[in-house]
Design a protein around this motif. Structure first.
Motif, PDB file in Angstrom:
ATOM      1  N   ARG A  10      77.490  99.127 135.996  1.00 28.22           N
ATOM      2  CA  ARG A  10      76.769  99.697 134.858  1.00 28.22           C
ATOM      3  C   ARG A  10      77.745 100.398 133.913  1.00 28.22           C
ATOM      4  N   LYS A  42      70.256  89.369 138.425  1.00 20.80           N
ATOM      5  CA  LYS A  42      70.222  90.836 138.403  1.00 20.80           C
ATOM      6  C   LYS A  42      68.792  91.391 138.370  1.00 20.80           C
ATOM      7  N   ASN A  43      67.966  90.791 137.520  1.00 21.18           N
ATOM      8  CA  ASN A  43      66.602  91.309 137.364  1.00 21.18           C
ATOM      9  C   ASN A  43      65.760  91.108 138.616  1.00 21.18           C
ATOM     10  N   ASN A  44      66.225  90.217 139.470  1.00 25.49           N
ATOM     11  CA  ASN A  44      65.419  89.874 140.625  1.00 25.49           C
ATOM     12  C   ASN A  44      66.026  90.412 141.920  1.00 25.49           C
ATOM     13  N   GLY A  59      73.829 103.282 142.317  1.00 26.42           N
ATOM     14  CA  GLY A  59      73.876 103.828 140.957  1.00 26.42           C
ATOM     15  C   GLY A  59      74.925 103.174 140.075  1.00 26.42           C
ATOM     16  N   ASP A  62      74.522  97.189 138.305  1.00 27.53           N
ATOM     17  CA  ASP A  62      73.529  96.856 137.291  1.00 27.53           C
ATOM     18  C   ASP A  62      72.421  95.946 137.847  1.00 27.53           C
ATOM     19  N   PHE A  63      71.614  96.526 138.717  1.00 29.07           N
ATOM     20  CA  PHE A  63      70.479  95.792 139.295  1.00 29.07           C
ATOM     21  C   PHE A  63      69.269  96.721 139.258  1.00 29.07           C
ATOM     22  N   CYS A  64      68.189  96.354 139.911  1.00 27.34           N
ATOM     23  CA  CYS A  64      67.075  97.291 140.084  1.00 27.34           C
ATOM     24  C   CYS A  64      67.486  98.177 141.251  1.00 27.34           C
ATOM     25  N   THR A  65      67.748  99.434 140.985  1.00 20.00           N
ATOM     26  CA  THR A  65      68.362 100.246 142.028  1.00 20.00           C
ATOM     27  C   THR A  65      67.513 101.461 142.381  1.00 20.00           C
ATOM     28  N   LEU A  66      67.462 101.726 143.674  1.00 18.54           N
ATOM     29  CA  LEU A  66      66.588 102.772 144.181  1.00 18.54           C
ATOM     30  C   LEU A  66      67.359 103.627 145.187  1.00 18.54           C
ATOM     31  N   HIS A  67      67.664 104.827 144.758  1.00 19.01           N
ATOM     32  CA  HIS A  67      68.402 105.795 145.571  1.00 19.01           C
ATOM     33  C   HIS A  67      67.341 106.710 146.173  1.00 19.01           C
ATOM     34  N   VAL A  80      59.078  97.677 148.567  1.00 18.34           N
ATOM     35  CA  VAL A  80      59.488  96.832 147.434  1.00 18.34           C
ATOM     36  C   VAL A  80      59.312  95.360 147.803  1.00 18.34           C
ATOM     37  N   LYS A  84      56.904  92.662 146.124  1.00 12.13           N
ATOM     38  CA  LYS A  84      57.564  91.552 145.394  1.00 12.13           C
ATOM     39  C   LYS A  84      58.439  90.747 146.358  1.00 12.13           C
ATOM     40  N   PRO A  85      57.820  89.914 147.194  1.00 12.10           N
ATOM     41  CA  PRO A  85      58.601  89.154 148.194  1.00 12.10           C
ATOM     42  C   PRO A  85      59.633  88.226 147.567  1.00 12.10           C
ATOM     43  N   MET A  87      61.736  88.983 145.380  1.00 16.09           N
ATOM     44  CA  MET A  87      62.973  89.697 145.032  1.00 16.09           C
ATOM     45  C   MET A  87      63.984  89.646 146.181  1.00 16.09           C
TER      46      MET A  87
ATOM     47  N   GLY B  67      57.929 102.615 147.233  1.00 11.90           N
ATOM     48  CA  GLY B  67      58.637 101.366 146.948  1.00 11.90           C
ATOM     49  C   GLY B  67      57.699 100.327 146.347  1.00 11.90           C
ATOM     50  N   ALA B  71      57.665  98.701 142.540  1.00 13.19           N
ATOM     51  CA  ALA B  71      57.721  97.251 142.353  1.00 13.19           C
ATOM     52  C   ALA B  71      56.450  96.741 141.668  1.00 13.19           C
ATOM     53  N   ARG B 225      65.771  96.511 134.304  1.00  8.15           N
ATOM     54  CA  ARG B 225      66.626  97.051 135.364  1.00  8.15           C
ATOM     55  C   ARG B 225      66.818  98.530 135.110  1.00  8.15           C
ATOM     56  N   PHE B 226      66.577  99.309 136.126  1.00 10.62           N
ATOM     57  CA  PHE B 226      66.755 100.750 135.951  1.00 10.62           C
ATOM     58  C   PHE B 226      67.021 101.383 137.301  1.00 10.62           C
ATOM     59  N   HIS B 227      67.361 102.665 137.262  1.00  4.85           N
ATOM     60  CA  HIS B 227      67.754 103.389 138.466  1.00  4.85           C
ATOM     61  C   HIS B 227      66.734 104.482 138.746  1.00  4.85           C
ATOM     62  N   VAL B 228      66.379 104.618 140.017  1.00  5.83           N
ATOM     63  CA  VAL B 228      65.462 105.679 140.422  1.00  5.83           C
ATOM     64  C   VAL B 228      66.153 106.499 141.503  1.00  5.83           C
TER      65      VAL B 228
END
Ligand SMILES: Cc1ncc(C[n+]2csc(CCOP(=O)(O)OP(=O)(O)O)c2C)c(N)n1
Ligand code: SF4
Ligand SMILES: [Mg+2]
Lengths: 272, 377
Positions: A10, A42-44, A59, A62-67, A80, A84-85, A87, B67, B71, B225-228
């Motif tokens: 990113r 990336k989007n998927n 972080g 550059d993807f869908c990121t979840l911390h 997730v 959205k299977p 993904m 989650g 989604a 695309r974003f960060h959480v």
């Protein structure tokens, strides 16, 4: 031409927080190369983590990121994936995050065989909080909370994963950098719950307390203890003493969770 | 066409309400007295293409619904006291990440394992103070089977509208009673969905205050695309420790609810116009209170009922006005005074507040309330 990592980083998010000599960055690069080799969109693609130095990884990418919260990554990722299977879901995290506080979620994700890849960055210590022992700290080692040596036995993460039902389990090390992408790529391609344990180093909180004079020494140790599974077949138990097997340790085809749930939906809709 | 009528249990009505609201994902862990919600969801969700998963514990269930929500699926979990305690850390996560989820918590006796099958109303403070840190809280306390259905729909609406976790907390009596319920037709009750972003993907920020206090929420896998994170974050979703940004974000999260109290708070006033003694009650206790009010009126005592339907945010304004109108307030509740504290705070000494507390697993009966009315009138 040199590999273009920038494509997946990113903008503006580097420098990372990791210490000089920390293996986490090597693993991140391996993950990027694996994703690139598979051409994941990336989007998927969701990258999910818990809390810890290792868990800061998503972080930067550059993807869908979840911390998420400490130890909970596998459970968030399960949500997730259920929603959205389609993904690609990749979980990353530390040894403490995944096997202590998150141990329950980890083993149950293994058991369900839900299609995702869990990369566990095992530096044998709680790095972020300053070096307390983790369930992966070797017996006898020094940590900030084992000043007289660690009385606890350690987990073998790969055996834990296999025992819990993961259908693909591999192990690499931060020293064997080019192997990392291959193991991760194979794991992501595997349909089911795949675990890739990467033996890692934390010079700052582990190396320093355990008489490693340098990062190079820690890396050399990883080089010395690693034995590829194929090579191990020709070795005697004595020769394997103190060694750790690397490569694909276990692989099995078994019904995958979201595919099985799709059948549940079919049965429910058909009134059966 | 005549409306569909059924004889339903409270928990079943909650599950039906969730389905009406468009819930597509349930994650839970079995616990009495909430389990029927999970059972109905396991049977009904797959019929509409939704997903059900029984997780390894309540923490995992809470994680999974967050989650699932991120989604893009409207998500529900159900539990009871001990499970609520386990969920608390991640309820805080849902607050700070601003993930819409609904937590259906059936109140049983506590603390700890307490009285698994006994009714209680002692989780209402947990709903607001259970997770650490400053955060918004919305908690609905239905009093009938019909209301559980409708309020579950509203819980989803509020969660989606304000991007925050919402709790609906029937007590065990309401959750396990069976009553006649008239199913609303599709479209009859409002169903709110989160606002999706209108900006192109490269301009999207998950906490973009340009769009107000409740920024649009994209779903993972939808092209954005974003960060959480659970760390204090800036508008772009990435962690920050910049004092001004953290302060602003924290205040906005709480303001989402505080500035919309009139939209969120609901209540019912019964015979309060000329009342000298007011009962303030919620859940099943409010049913005993209504009976007691009727009996008191028969005996010539001007009693009335203020029924709390939204426990958080608390109906401060209304209770304050009530206290300056009546001679005394009675607060019957199945705990040791949780609602009473709030009512006293709002009454500001303008009327004495007399609690009736029961934590023995027995409901508060109308006679008990009537006695108190006679005592304080
Ligand atoms: C519920 C909770 N308990 C404890 C912590 C403190 N904590 C943060 S990171 C961490 C350990 C991380 O260790 P590991 O997962 O091995 O990652 P590393 O830092 O070594 O990469 C701990 C204990 C926390 N954040 N949340
Ligand atoms: S403390 Fe250890 S694990 Fe954390 S960044 Fe530094 S070297 Fe890496
Ligand atoms: Mg570690």
């Amino acid at each position: 031409m040199a590999f273009d990592y920038e494509k997946y980083i990113r903008p503006g998010k580097l420098p990372h927080i990791w210490c000089p000599g920390c293996g986490h960055g090597i693993i991140m690069k391996g993950l990027i190369r694996a994703i690139d080799s598979l051409g994941l969109e990336k989007n998927n693609t969701a990258i999910v983590s818990g809390i810890g130095c290792a868990s800061r990884l998503p972080g930067y990418l550059d993807f869908c990121t979840l911390h998420t919260a400490h130890g909970r990554a596998a459970a968030f990722a399960t949500g997730v994936k259920m929603a959205k299977p389609e993904m690609n879901v990749i979980v990353v995290g530390g040894d403490g995050d995944g096997t202590a506080i998150g141990g329950n979620h980890f083993i149950h994700a293994c058991r369900r065989n839900i299609d995702m890849t869990y990369i566990i960055m095992n530096n044998n210590i709680y790095g972020m909080t300053g070096g307390q022992f983790s369930p992966c700290t070797p017996t006898g080692a020094k940590a900030s909370t084992t000043p007289y040596g660690n009385p606890d036995p350690a987990f073998d993460v790969a055996k834990l994963a296999i025992g819990a039902g993961a259908t693909f389990v591999a192990r690499g090390t931060a020293y064997h950098a080019t192997q990392i992408d291959k193991l991760i790529a194979e794991a992501v391609q595997h349909k089911g719950f795949s675990v890739v344990e990467i033996l890692d180093d934390c010079p700052t909180t582990y190396g320093r307390r355990n008489k490693f004079k340098s990062v190079i020494e820690m890396m050399n140790r990883l080089k010395d203890i690693a034995v590829p599974v194929k090579a191990a077949e020709k070795m005697t138990p004595e020769q394997l003493q103190g060694k750790i097997l690397t490569g694909v340790l276990y692989k099995e085809e078994k019904p995958e969770y979201t595919t099985e749930y799709a059948k549940v939906i079919e049965r429910a809709k058909g009134g059966k | 066409m005549a409306k569909k009528v059924a004889f339903l249990q409270g928990n079943e009505a909650g599950a039906q309400g969730a389905l009406y609201a468009g819930c597509k994902f349930f994650a839970g862990y079995p616990i009495t007295p909430s389990t029927e919600v999970a059972e109905v969801m396991s049977a009904e969700l797959p019929k509409v293409g939704g997903k059900f998963i029984q997780m390894e514990d309540e923490i995992g269930a809470m994680a999974a619904v967050i989650g699932g929500s991120l989604a893009g699926s409207k998500s529900l979990t159900a539990t009871s006291g001990p499970g609520l305690s386990l969920k608390q850390e991640l309820i805080g996560y849902a607050c700070i990440a601003e993930a819409p989820v609904v937590i259906f918590n059936v109140m049983r006796g506590g603390p700890s394992t307490g009285m698994p099958t006994g009714p209680s109303q002692s989780d209402v403070m947990s709903a607001k103070w259970g997770t650490h840190g400053d955060h918004p809280a919305i908690c609905l306390v239905p009093a009938s089977v019909q209301e559980i259905f409708e309020e579950t729909v509203r819980a989803f609406n509020l969660a989606e509208k304000y991007r925050t976790p919402v709790m609906i907390m029937p007590d065990e009596i309401v959750a396990h009673m069976r009553e006649r319920i008239v199913f609303p037709e599709p479209g009859e009750l409002e169903v709110i969905n989160r606002t999706a972003p209108s900006v192109p993907a490269d301009q999207y920020k998950p906490y973009d205050t340009k769009f107000g206090d409740v920024p649009p929420l994209a779903a993972f896998g939808s092209g954005y695309r974003f960060h959480v994170t659970g760390l204090n974050k800036a508008e772009d979703g990435f962690p920050t420790t910049k004092a001004a940004l953290v302060q602003a974000e924290e205040e906005r999260q709480v303001r989402k609810v505080d500035a919309n109290i009139d939209d969120i708070v609901t209540f019912e006033e019964y015979m309060l116009d000329d009342a000298e003694v007011a009962i303030v009650a919620f859940g099943s206790t409010s049913r005993s209170a209504r009976y007691a009010v009727n009996e008191a009126r028969k005996a010539g005592i001007k009693a009335g009922l203020f029924r709390i339907r939204t426990f958080w945010p608390f109906p401060d304004k209304q209770i304050k006005a009530l206290a300056s109108k009546v001679k005394a307030i009675i607060t019957p509740e199945m705990n040791l005074g949780m609602c009473t504290i709030e009512v006293r705070r709002c009454a500001e000494g303008k009327a004495p507040v007399h609690g009736i507390f029961r934590v023995d697993g027995e409901p508060i009966n109308p006679g008990q309330i009537l006695d108190k009315i006679k005592e304080v009138k």
